[in-house]
Structures are given as C-alpha cells and as structure tokens.
Design a protein around this motif. Structure first.
Motif, PDB file in Angstrom:
ATOM      1  N   ARG A 122      43.017  28.965  -4.951  1.00 12.07           N
ATOM      2  CA  ARG A 122      43.211  28.428  -3.604  1.00 12.07           C
ATOM      3  C   ARG A 122      42.575  27.044  -3.528  1.00 12.07           C
ATOM      4  NH1 ARG A 122      41.827  33.858  -3.235  1.00 12.07           N
ATOM      5  NH2 ARG A 122      43.133  35.149  -1.898  1.00 12.07           N
ATOM      6  N   SER A 123      42.954  26.292  -2.510  1.00 12.60           N
ATOM      7  CA  SER A 123      42.332  24.987  -2.317  1.00 12.60           C
ATOM      8  C   SER A 123      42.177  24.708  -0.829  1.00 12.60           C
ATOM      9  CB  SER A 123      43.141  23.887  -2.990  1.00 12.60           C
ATOM     10  OG  SER A 123      44.417  23.804  -2.420  1.00 12.60           O
ATOM     11  N   SER A 124      41.262  23.797  -0.538  1.00 13.20           N
ATOM     12  CA  SER A 124      40.992  23.418   0.839  1.00 13.20           C
ATOM     13  C   SER A 124      40.482  21.988   0.834  1.00 13.20           C
ATOM     14  CB  SER A 124      39.922  24.353   1.417  1.00 13.20           C
ATOM     15  OG  SER A 124      39.601  23.989   2.726  1.00 13.20           O
ATOM     16  N   LYS A 125      40.724  21.259   1.917  1.00 12.29           N
ATOM     17  CA  LYS A 125      40.175  19.891   2.004  1.00 12.29           C
ATOM     18  C   LYS A 125      39.909  19.536   3.450  1.00 12.29           C
ATOM     19  CE  LYS A 125      44.762  17.896   1.557  1.00 12.29           C
ATOM     20  NZ  LYS A 125      45.633  17.034   0.772  1.00 12.29           N
ATOM     21  N   PHE A 126      38.945  18.624   3.619  1.00 13.62           N
ATOM     22  CA  PHE A 126      38.603  18.141   4.952  1.00 13.62           C
ATOM     23  C   PHE A 126      37.903  16.790   4.816  1.00 13.62           C
ATOM     24  CE2 PHE A 126      34.993  20.606   3.477  1.00 13.62           C
ATOM     25  CZ  PHE A 126      33.875  19.885   3.909  1.00 13.62           C
ATOM     26  N   TRP A 127      37.749  16.113   5.941  1.00  6.53           N
ATOM     27  CA  TRP A 127      37.047  14.827   5.987  1.00  6.53           C
ATOM     28  C   TRP A 127      35.680  15.045   6.608  1.00  6.53           C
ATOM     29  CZ3 TRP A 127      38.982  10.862   3.428  1.00  6.53           C
ATOM     30  CH2 TRP A 127      40.363  10.833   3.190  1.00  6.53           C
ATOM     31  N   TYR A 128      34.702  14.297   6.101  1.00  6.80           N
ATOM     32  CA  TYR A 128      33.344  14.334   6.636  1.00  6.80           C
ATOM     33  C   TYR A 128      32.885  12.891   6.821  1.00  6.80           C
ATOM     34  CZ  TYR A 128      28.393  15.373   7.183  1.00  6.80           C
ATOM     35  OH  TYR A 128      27.112  15.458   7.663  1.00  6.80           O
ATOM     36  N   ASP A 160      34.510   8.776  -6.837  1.00  6.28           N
ATOM     37  CA  ASP A 160      34.383  10.189  -6.508  1.00  6.28           C
ATOM     38  C   ASP A 160      33.288  10.879  -7.316  1.00  6.28           C
ATOM     39  OD1 ASP A 160      35.611  11.374  -8.989  1.00  6.28           O
ATOM     40  OD2 ASP A 160      37.366  10.312  -8.249  1.00  6.28           O
ATOM     41  N   GLN A 161      32.930  12.053  -6.837  1.00  5.24           N
ATOM     42  CA  GLN A 161      31.947  12.931  -7.474  1.00  5.24           C
ATOM     43  C   GLN A 161      32.589  14.310  -7.569  1.00  5.24           C
ATOM     44  OE1 GLN A 161      28.048  12.717  -5.263  1.00  5.24           O
ATOM     45  NE2 GLN A 161      29.265  11.467  -3.864  1.00  5.24           N
ATOM     46  N   THR A 162      32.516  14.936  -8.734  1.00  7.32           N
ATOM     47  CA  THR A 162      33.072  16.283  -8.901  1.00  7.32           C
ATOM     48  C   THR A 162      31.986  17.187  -9.457  1.00  7.32           C
ATOM     49  OG1 THR A 162      35.270  15.383  -9.323  1.00  7.32           O
ATOM     50  CG2 THR A 162      34.882  17.648 -10.002  1.00  7.32           C
ATOM     51  N   LYS A 163      31.820  18.351  -8.858  1.00 13.30           N
ATOM     52  CA  LYS A 163      30.793  19.298  -9.311  1.00 13.30           C
ATOM     53  C   LYS A 163      31.301  20.725  -9.184  1.00 13.30           C
ATOM     54  CE  LYS A 163      26.814  16.455  -8.222  1.00 13.30           C
ATOM     55  NZ  LYS A 163      25.479  16.425  -7.668  1.00 13.30           N
ATOM     56  N   ASP A 164      30.803  21.584 -10.079  1.00 13.29           N
ATOM     57  CA  ASP A 164      31.000  23.015  -9.949  1.00 13.29           C
ATOM     58  C   ASP A 164      29.918  23.529  -9.007  1.00 13.29           C
ATOM     59  OD1 ASP A 164      33.130  23.223 -11.809  1.00 13.29           O
ATOM     60  OD2 ASP A 164      31.704  23.167 -13.461  1.00 13.29           O
ATOM     61  N   LYS A 169      35.377  18.198  -5.234  1.00 13.50           N
ATOM     62  CA  LYS A 169      35.490  16.766  -5.519  1.00 13.50           C
ATOM     63  C   LYS A 169      35.290  16.046  -4.196  1.00 13.50           C
ATOM     64  CE  LYS A 169      38.738  13.322  -7.280  1.00 13.50           C
ATOM     65  NZ  LYS A 169      40.056  13.142  -7.912  1.00 13.50           N
ATOM     66  N   VAL A 170      34.365  15.093  -4.185  1.00 12.08           N
ATOM     67  CA  VAL A 170      34.104  14.294  -2.988  1.00 12.08           C
ATOM     68  C   VAL A 170      34.573  12.878  -3.264  1.00 12.08           C
ATOM     69  CG1 VAL A 170      32.320  13.346  -1.477  1.00 12.08           C
ATOM     70  CG2 VAL A 170      32.125  15.702  -2.292  1.00 12.08           C
ATOM     71  N   GLN A 171      35.497  12.399  -2.424  1.00 10.70           N
ATOM     72  CA  GLN A 171      35.940  11.011  -2.523  1.00 10.70           C
ATOM     73  C   GLN A 171      35.063  10.194  -1.583  1.00 10.70           C
ATOM     74  OE1 GLN A 171      40.036  10.194  -1.560  1.00 10.70           O
ATOM     75  NE2 GLN A 171      39.777   8.014  -1.856  1.00 10.70           N
ATOM     76  N   VAL A 213      36.545  15.686   1.177  1.00 14.58           N
ATOM     77  CA  VAL A 213      35.971  16.816   0.445  1.00 14.58           C
ATOM     78  C   VAL A 213      37.113  17.755   0.078  1.00 14.58           C
ATOM     79  CG1 VAL A 213      34.307  18.710   0.502  1.00 14.58           C
ATOM     80  CG2 VAL A 213      33.817  16.578   1.735  1.00 14.58           C
ATOM     81  N   MET A 214      37.366  17.877  -1.230  1.00 12.33           N
ATOM     82  CA  MET A 214      38.450  18.717  -1.724  1.00 12.33           C
ATOM     83  C   MET A 214      37.859  19.836  -2.571  1.00 12.33           C
ATOM     84  SD  MET A 214      40.501  15.322  -2.642  1.00 12.33           S
ATOM     85  CE  MET A 214      38.966  14.448  -2.522  1.00 12.33           C
ATOM     86  N   SER A 215      38.283  21.052  -2.321  1.00 11.00           N
ATOM     87  CA  SER A 215      37.736  22.196  -3.036  1.00 11.00           C
ATOM     88  C   SER A 215      38.859  23.022  -3.659  1.00 11.00           C
ATOM     89  CB  SER A 215      36.944  23.072  -2.067  1.00 11.00           C
ATOM     90  OG  SER A 215      36.507  24.239  -2.701  1.00 11.00           O
ATOM     91  N   LYS A 216      38.611  23.471  -4.882  1.00  9.53           N
ATOM     92  CA  LYS A 216      39.484  24.452  -5.530  1.00  9.53           C
ATOM     93  C   LYS A 216      38.618  25.646  -5.862  1.00  9.53           C
ATOM     94  CE  LYS A 216      43.285  22.079  -7.546  1.00  9.53           C
ATOM     95  NZ  LYS A 216      44.227  22.138  -8.610  1.00  9.53           N
TER      96      LYS A 216
END
Length: 110
Positions: free
Chosen positions: A101-107, A63-67, A55-57, A89-92
């Motif tokens: 698991r999940s991870s997130k960061f800023w771009y 936002d945009q969410t994609k597999d 998911k990209v905020q 940028v948030m990932s599951k």
C-alpha cells in the motif's frame, strides 16, 4: 485504504524525546520524528508487523528516504525538516497480510 487505517504524526524531536522520557542529544541533526500507526479498519486492532519506507521531498526538491523501525505500537524514523516550506511525505508499506500500500501527504514547516 484497502482495509487499513494509517495515522501519521509529525513531531519535533524535542516533543518526541519528551514523550520517550529521554534527553535531547546536542549533536542531533534530525529535527522531526515521523511516526505512523496502522490499524485494521474493521476491528481497530493495531497492525505492528511489516516493512515501512518513507521518502520526504524537501522544499528544495532534494529528498530523504528511510526505512521506519517498529517502535512501541508504531513505525518511526527521524528526519531533517529544518528548512521552512512544504514537504512531500510519501510512504510505502507492506504489512503482514502481504499487500503493498502507499500513502502521501504534504507537511508545512513555518
């Protein structure tokens, strides 16, 4: 995280298409490719099976969410990062071991 090393790459579609040895389509609305590689933290072995969602905020809070699809040793998808500003940028991900698991960061796009 939890025995898995995740490495994210954000690249322009121009860079991504060049790396894939493909021509850039003129009608493409997505501007960037987000890829993630997973490796076993102990052995360094690539982990290529599982489900990954990103998911990209956007800077305007939409936002945009994609597999993400499995592609040549990584998971990836294309996103529209055409506005200047900070993207979250948030990932599951659920890999073959069954752990979520999940991870997130800023771009930042300048």
């Amino acid at each position: 995280m939890d025995g898995v090393k995740a490495v994210f790459k954000v690249m322009s579609m121009k860079e991504h298409m060049k790396a894939m040895k493909m021509e850039m389509p003129k009608e493409l609305k997505e501007t960037h490719h987000i890829a993630v590689e997973f490796k076993d933290a102990k052995t360094g072995k690539a982990l290529t099976e599982g489900e990954v969602k990103v998911k990209v905020q956007n800077p305007d809070k939409s936002d945009q969410t994609k597999d993400l699809m499995g592609m040549q040793g990584h998971f990836g998808a294309d996103f529209d990062l055409s506005k200047k500003g900070k993207y979250g940028v948030m990932s599951k991900f659920l890999l073959k071991d069954g752990k979520s698991r999940s991870s997130k960061f800023w771009y930042t796009v300048k």
